[in-house]
Design a protein around this motif. Structure first.
Motif, mmCIF file in Angstrom:
data_model
loop_
_atom_site.group_PDB
_atom_site.id
_atom_site.type_symbol
_atom_site.label_atom_id
_atom_site.label_comp_id
_atom_site.label_asym_id
_atom_site.label_seq_id
_atom_site.Cartn_x
_atom_site.Cartn_y
_atom_site.Cartn_z
ATOM 1 N N ILE A 1 17.826 -4.194 -0.229
ATOM 2 C CA ILE A 1 17.307 -2.986 0.436
ATOM 3 C C ILE A 1 18.084 -2.714 1.720
ATOM 4 N N PHE B 1 17.380 3.815 10.873
ATOM 5 C CA PHE B 1 17.696 2.775 9.895
ATOM 6 C C PHE B 1 16.435 2.006 9.503
ATOM 7 N N VAL C 1 14.135 4.123 7.321
ATOM 8 C CA VAL C 1 14.610 4.235 5.940
ATOM 9 C C VAL C 1 14.397 2.920 5.190
ATOM 10 N N VAL C 2 14.570 1.785 5.882
ATOM 11 C CA VAL C 2 14.302 0.478 5.264
ATOM 12 C C VAL C 2 12.860 0.421 4.767
ATOM 13 N N VAL D 1 12.519 2.904 1.722
ATOM 14 C CA VAL D 1 13.190 2.372 0.528
ATOM 15 C C VAL D 1 12.441 1.161 -0.014
ATOM 16 N N THR E 1 20.324 0.588 2.316
ATOM 17 C CA THR E 1 19.922 1.444 3.433
ATOM 18 C C THR E 1 21.052 1.621 4.433
ATOM 19 N N TYR E 2 21.828 0.565 4.662
ATOM 20 C CA TYR E 2 22.967 0.662 5.578
ATOM 21 C C TYR E 2 23.956 1.717 5.088
ATOM 22 N N PHE F 1 23.304 4.229 3.102
ATOM 23 C CA PHE F 1 22.640 5.529 3.226
ATOM 24 C C PHE F 1 22.756 6.044 4.654
ATOM 25 N N ASN F 2 22.446 5.193 5.620
ATOM 26 C CA ASN F 2 22.492 5.590 7.025
ATOM 27 C C ASN F 2 23.915 5.931 7.454
#
Length: 305
Positions: free
Chosen positions: A243, A205, A208-209, A212, A247-248, A250-251
């Motif tokens: 963001i 996570f 990815v943060v 992104v 991202t949450y 997406f994860n």
């Protein structure tokens, strides 16, 4: 169901309960507490908004669990409270002191993360401001600096002796959750053969943060050509809110689907877990199994996404 590695233990979070299990000298210490859930239909459960609330909730609960594990850990692993800690506890009282410590720890953790991974790269890239004329190129340099700092931090932390056992418990947490998700009986033998890299991990996570944020910042600052450091700093902080929300989701999607696309998207985060997870021993798997068993809901399917 998700979890977090602690000092000589693991916290597991289910849909209804949280459980902390710590290995002492002679036995396991177990603490179970109900979760404070949002009512059905609450705006805090809406997609792209829930991630922000879940992120801060995870920080607070995680710090509390970490501090609690320090209290419950074997005596030889505990440190003597400092004079300041004793003075503050005397002034505030035990309960207020614990709340203050949690608040300070959460604030310091967030400030460290934001300062180290977002603001420091911006300050460093500011030294290239007069050399690089193109806004897009400057944003790219800032993004590369951010990624280098993030990777260096993760690798250095993984080399710390005290963190190696914590990261082994992290591996035990992942293996046990994989075993449960596969529908296998929760035994040490079944958990041992599971992978230690999980696509829904907090490490993935964070990775990815960072990625992104680089993409979003490059896009935004290409149109908003503000080079003033304080303005850029404020914008970076504001951008973090959407963001984290994106991202949450997406994860969550990658962790809940298994196909060629999601496996490709999850690969960088899984690779990063080579530094944040270690192979656990059987005693660590026993702790993870016990913690997971305590948070499995009685109603079948209630833990499904």
């Amino acid at each position: 169901i998700g979890g977090q590695a602690l000092i000589e233990g693991i916290m597991m979070r289910g849909p209804e309960k949280d459980a902390i299990v710590i290995r002492g000298k002679d036995a396991l210490t177990v603490e179970v507490s109900p979760r404070k859930l949002n009512p059905p239909g609450s705006w805090k459960t809406w997609p792209f908004i829930r991630g922000i609330f879940n992120f801060f909730d995870a920080q607070i609960v995680g710090v509390k669990a970490l501090l609690r594990s320090a209290d419950l850990a074997p005596d030889e692993m505990q440190e003597e409270p400092s004079k300041f800690d004793k003075w503050l506890e005397k002034k505030l009282g035990s309960e207020a002191f614990q709340k203050a410590i949690v608040g300070i720890a959460v604030a310091m953790g967030l400030l460290l993360s934001i300062g180290l991974f977002f603001l420091l790269p911006m300050v460093i890239s500011g030294f290239f401001d007069k050399i690089i004329t193109g806004t897009l190129l400057l944003n790219l340099v800032e993004g590369i600096i951010r990624m280098v700092i993030f990777m260096a931090y993760m690798i250095l932390v993984s080399k710390m002796p005290d963190m190696k056992r914590v990261f082994s418990y992290h591996g035990a947490e992942h293996k046990t959750i994989f075993c449960y998700e596969a529908g296998l009986p929760l035994t040490v033998e079944n958990c041992r053969i599971q992978p230690r890299h999980h696509p829904r991990c907090g490490t993935s996570f964070l990775f990815v943060v960072v990625v992104v944020s680089i993409l979003v910042s490059s896009l935004v600052f290409s149109f908003v050509n503000w080079r003033n450091m304080w303005v850029r700093m404020a914008l970076h902080l504001l951008l973090l809110i959407p963001i984290v929300g994106v991202t949450y989701e997406f994860n969550r999607y990658v962790g809940g689907h298994d196909n060629k696309v999601t496996r490709f998207l999850a690969r960088p985060g899984l690779w990063l877990q080579n530094f944040t997870t270690n192979e656990p021993d059987d005693s660590m798997l026993e702790v993870a199994i016990r913690a997971l068993e305590l948070v499995i809901p009685e109603e079948k399917g209630k833990d499904a996404w």
